[in-house]
Design a protein around this motif. Sequence first.
Motif, short mmCIF file in Angstrom:
data_model
loop_
_atom_site.label_atom_id
_atom_site.label_comp_id
_atom_site.label_asym_id
_atom_site.label_seq_id
_atom_site.Cartn_x
_atom_site.Cartn_y
_atom_site.Cartn_z
N CYS A 177 0.91 -1.26 -0.13
CA CYS A 177 0.05 -0.04 0.01
C CYS A 177 0.97 1.36 -0.03
O CYS A 177 0.66 2.08 -0.71
N ARG A 178 1.75 1.25 0.90
CA ARG A 178 2.78 2.33 1.05
C ARG A 178 3.38 2.55 -0.45
O ARG A 178 3.52 3.63 -0.97
N SER A 179 3.90 1.73 -0.96
CA SER A 179 4.61 1.78 -2.23
C SER A 179 3.86 2.40 -3.48
O SER A 179 4.22 3.20 -3.96
N LEU A 180 2.58 1.77 -3.32
CA LEU A 180 1.65 2.18 -4.53
C LEU A 180 1.26 3.69 -4.18
O LEU A 180 1.07 4.32 -5.28
N GLN A 194 -7.67 -5.30 15.18
CA GLN A 194 -7.40 -4.54 16.32
C GLN A 194 -7.57 -2.80 15.73
O GLN A 194 -7.17 -2.75 14.39
N GLU A 195 -7.95 -1.98 16.37
CA GLU A 195 -8.18 -0.62 15.98
C GLU A 195 -6.58 0.17 15.37
O GLU A 195 -6.59 0.81 14.52
N LEU A 231 -6.00 1.84 11.91
CA LEU A 231 -5.32 3.06 11.93
C LEU A 231 -3.88 3.11 11.07
O LEU A 231 -3.63 3.90 10.29
N TRP A 232 -3.30 2.07 11.32
CA TRP A 232 -2.04 1.94 10.53
C TRP A 232 -2.19 1.62 9.07
O TRP A 232 -1.64 2.29 8.17
N GLN A 268 -1.03 4.20 5.83
CA GLN A 268 -0.41 3.89 4.74
C GLN A 268 -0.99 3.97 3.59
O GLN A 268 -0.27 3.91 2.40
N GLY A 269 -1.94 4.84 3.74
CA GLY A 269 -2.90 5.16 2.34
C GLY A 269 -4.12 4.49 1.96
O GLY A 269 -4.67 4.63 0.95
#
Length: 125
Positions: A69-72, A91-92, A96-97, A101-102
């Motif tokens: 996800c981060r790379s894209l 988990q929440e 959130l993370w 990451q986008g």
Amino acid sequence: MSITLLGTILVVEDSPSELELISHFLNESGYKVIKATGGVEALEKLELEKPDAIITDVVMPGMSGFELCRSLKKNPATQKVPIVICSSKNQEIDRLWAMRQGADAYLTKPYTREELLRAIKSIAI
């Protein structure tokens, strides 16, 4: 009865049964599906095809869904492609993370066909 294709979705999932389940739900609902069994394969497929959205697992060998996800989202050619993270991590902090990451949506396993389609529709492809 003919099915009108609603769009093309790249599904990135290392579990063969989960990959087939997601693909089946999407095909039945009128989407074209491109399959990849990991992040590296997904990046290779993205060089050839331009999906309207991506659904990715998180825990995969080689490259996690978060890394993918981060790379894209950093790549100008793919940064606008909506991404749904589909994970057993419920988990929440995981949600959130993923958003940091986008990711555009987060779906936890197990899910129903309706929940999967709702996640796809929420990212408006």
